[in-house]
Design an enzyme around this catalytic site. Structure first.
Site, PDB file in Angstrom:
ATOM      1  N   THR A   1       0.691  -1.289  -0.079  1.00  0.00           N
ATOM      2  CA  THR A   1       0.083   0.107  -0.267  1.00  0.00           C
ATOM      3  C   THR A   1       0.912   1.089   0.093  1.00  0.00           C
ATOM      4  O   THR A   1       1.802   1.381   0.820  1.00  0.00           O
ATOM      5  CB  THR A   1      -0.864  -0.035   1.055  1.00  0.00           C
ATOM      6  OG1 THR A   1      -1.642   1.095   1.216  1.00  0.00           O
ATOM      7  CG2 THR A   1      -0.178  -0.206   2.496  1.00  0.00           C
TER       8      THR A   1
ATOM      9  N   HIS B   1       1.562 -11.074  14.411  1.00  0.00           N
ATOM     10  CA  HIS B   1       2.719 -11.655  15.409  1.00  0.00           C
ATOM     11  C   HIS B   1       2.229 -13.014  15.802  1.00  0.00           C
ATOM     12  O   HIS B   1       3.202 -14.002  16.492  1.00  0.00           O
ATOM     13  CB  HIS B   1       2.561 -10.750  16.608  1.00  0.00           C
ATOM     14  CG  HIS B   1       3.947 -10.817  17.148  1.00  0.00           C
ATOM     15  ND1 HIS B   1       5.122 -11.667  17.124  1.00  0.00           N
ATOM     16  CD2 HIS B   1       4.479  -9.685  17.985  1.00  0.00           C
ATOM     17  CE1 HIS B   1       6.006 -11.230  17.927  1.00  0.00           C
ATOM     18  NE2 HIS B   1       5.678 -10.005  18.306  1.00  0.00           N
TER      19      HIS B   1
END
Length: 603
Positions: free
Chosen positions: A516, A573
């Site tokens: 992005t 994560h």
């Protein structure tokens, strides 16, 4: 006999719908096929037309209430009838069959519009040798689509692969081309109506098969009994014959109930009143094509509604669509130009310096409006992404001075050779897909329920594109097989088609990693949200020049101007550790700062 309005089945897997707005209130009259209410499901928002003409005597399901498929929503009664228990749909059809023969004014007011609206499919009799245009499968999980605009009307000719209509799904808006050349003989699914995949949308055949009785059908239009106190007058049907609802799919059957709907039905009323009655639609359409201005009767309800919201006068526009039609983008462009002109400071006298003009406020200030389906989908998916994954962002600073120098030297030749501009984005994309090959944990997906992680063997790169409808992420499949020039061309292609609703549904799914470019709007960096089920998304900030301390072999540490950029990696994560993210970003940094891209410039 009262008629029951029931919740339709808007798709195979849809079991209920929510009433979002009633377009008619109790006591108001409604014509057959006139929009009665708006319904929303988890797949589509659409208008529901009235199954019969009469008076809306009872609303059973209020706004914002949900009803099962097949349940009663309202009751429509004939003039002078009470809202008794409405018969089942089967009973209603049986009772309507013998009714058209009597000429009594009360019965035709409720029954004849239904029977005379239904002969529209008579064009199918002329299309025995025609070709059916079917609703295509616009993606693996898509089972239905909504017709948003017909680009051709009944009786008009069309070429092979020429755009015929626009279709919207919960994933993409796209144009459907004609499979054959010929004449549009019949339109089976009107604008704003939903059809299942494989359903017939239209019939295309030879010009000799085009329906010739359509003009006579419009003259004795059954909607004449609209004047409440005059159903007994024999001349009434002729008075209302001009705006017959079978005009085509220019929007009459789904026009807004606002005053502009009258304009849509009779765009040249003043001129027609001065001439002998001629209820054919061709002159007004030809006039529109001649001047390119497109009156309100020649544009779709969606375009008229958008124009009304943005304060755009349709008569001042020149359509860029097929046959000079005014499209949504034409209205948006006109509104933006008007806003820019209003914001531009007026020329000040040469002798005096006028104070800087204040920017014009946004027309959205103080408004409350319903979320678009695209925006609602984006909102839901962003929240879901944060809820199902543990997201963290790591940022590095990269010196891209060598790339900036190479780009300035090669961009003119690159544009001439490849037809697209050479921006920084293809450099970032190439470095990213190369780093993904070395660090597959960032190019993976996790399934906690199955207790598995999949390391993808291809790099399907998603490119976030800012569109008027919201953020859409088309995917460049097998991006790792492309060089710099190839990526530049593919990025420009998918971005352009996405902004112009030309992207296919299969091209916005299947990504394994997303890029992005928030720097295109001047942002230094951000913390992007992961596009599920991916585990990583890279945000590229704005490339800016600033003073940086560098080590020179001869001069030691010196301060020099350098082109710098921040790269932000958001990662899941649950599977990607901070060390994994750091290693990926360092690989990316070294590739970009090395600046060895000369051999990648040719396609």
């Amino acid at each position: 006999m009262p008629v029951s309005v029931t919740m339709p089945r808007l798709g195979e897997s849809v079991t209920e719908g929510t009433v979002t707005r009633w377009l008619k209130q109790e006591g108001e009259r409604v014509e057959a096929d006139e929009p009665l209410l708006e319904v929303s499901t988890d797949k589509v928002d659409t208008e529901i037309p009235s199954p019969a003409a009469g008076v809306l005597t009872r609303i059973v399901v209020g706004e914002d209430e949900t009803a099962d498929v097949g349940s009663e929503l309202a009751v429509i009664s004939g003039d002078g009838e009470d809202a008794g228990s409405a018969p089942a749909p089967e009973q209603k059809q049986q009772e309507q069959a013998p009714e058209p023969e009597p000429a009594a004014p009360t019965t035709p007011s409720t029954e004849k519009p239904v029977e005379q609206e239904q002969p529209a499919p008579q064009t199918a009799s002329s299309s025995s040798g025609g070709t059916a245009v079917k609703m295509p499968a616009l993606g693996e999980s898509v089972t239905e689509g909504t017709v948003t605009r017909w680009l051709k009307q009944v009786g008009e000719t069309i070429e092979v692969d020429e755009p015929l209509l626009e279709v919207s799904t919960d994933k993409v808006d796209t144009e459907i081309p004609s499979p054959v050349a010929g004449t549009v003989l019949e339109i089976k699914v009107q604008e704003d109506e939903t059809a299942d995949v494989g359903a017939d949308l239209a019939i295309i055949g030879s010009a000799s098969e085009a329906p010739k009785q359509e003009a006579p059908k419009q003259a004795p239009a059954p909607e004449a009994p609209k004047p409440q106190a005059a159903p007994q007058q024999p001349a009434a049907p002729k008075i209302e014959s001009k705006p017959a609802p079978d005009f085509g799919s220019g929007g009459e059957s789904y026009a807004d109930p606002a005053p502009e709907a009258e304009v849509a039905k009779d765009p040249s009323a003043a001129e027609r009143n001065a001439e002998p009655p001629a209820p054919t639609s061709s002159p007004s359409r030809e006039a529109v094509q001649a001047n390119g201005a497109g009156d309100a009767g020649y544009v779709t309800p969606l375009v008229r509604k958008l124009a009304a919201e943005k304060g755009v006068d349709l008569s001042t526009l020149t359509g860029t669509g097929v046959g000079g039609r005014i499209r949504k983008q034409d209205v948006i462009d006109a509104a933006e130009k008007a806003a820019a002109a209003k914001a531009a400071p007026a020329p000040a006298p040469a002798a005096a310096k006028a104070p800087a003009a204040k920017p014009a406020p946004s027309p959205l200030r103080g408004r409350t409006e319903k979320l678009t389906r695209t925006r609602a989908t984006i909102a839901r998916r962003m929240v879901e992404s944060l809820q199902i994954s543990a997201q963290l962002t790591t940022v590095v600073e990269v010196d891209v001075t060598k790339i900036a120098q190479l780009r300035n030297k090669a961009k003119a030749d690159f544009l001439a050779k490849n037809g697209v501009k050479l921006s920084f984005l293809p450099f970032f994309a190439l470095a990213a897909v190369e780093a993904l090959r070395q660090h597959p944990v960032v190019n993976s997906s996790i399934d906690l329920e199955a207790g598995t992680v999949t390391y993808h063997d291809t790099e399907h790169l998603g490119i976030a594109v800012d569109t008027p409808k919201g953020l859409i992420v088309p995917v460049i499949k097998d991006a790792g097989d492309l060089n710099l020039a190839g990526l530049a061309k593919r990025i420009a292609d998918v971005a352009d088609r996405t902004r112009n609703n030309k992207i296919g549904p299969d091209e916005i799914s299947g990504g394994t990693f997303t890029l992005t470019n928030t720097g295109s709007r001047g942002a230094l960096f951000d913390t992007p949200i992961i596009n599920q089920p991916q585990v990583g998304i890279l945000g590229t900030g704005s490339v800016v020049k600033r003073a940086v301390v560098v080590s020179d072999p001869e001069l030691g540490e010196i301060i020099v101007p350098r082109s710098m950029v921040y790269l932000a990696l958001s990662y899941d994560h649950r599977i990607v550790d901070g060390a994994d993210a750091a290693r990926f970003l360092v690989t990316l940094k070294e590739r970009l700062e090395g600046g060895h891209f000369e051999g990648e410039l040719s396609y």
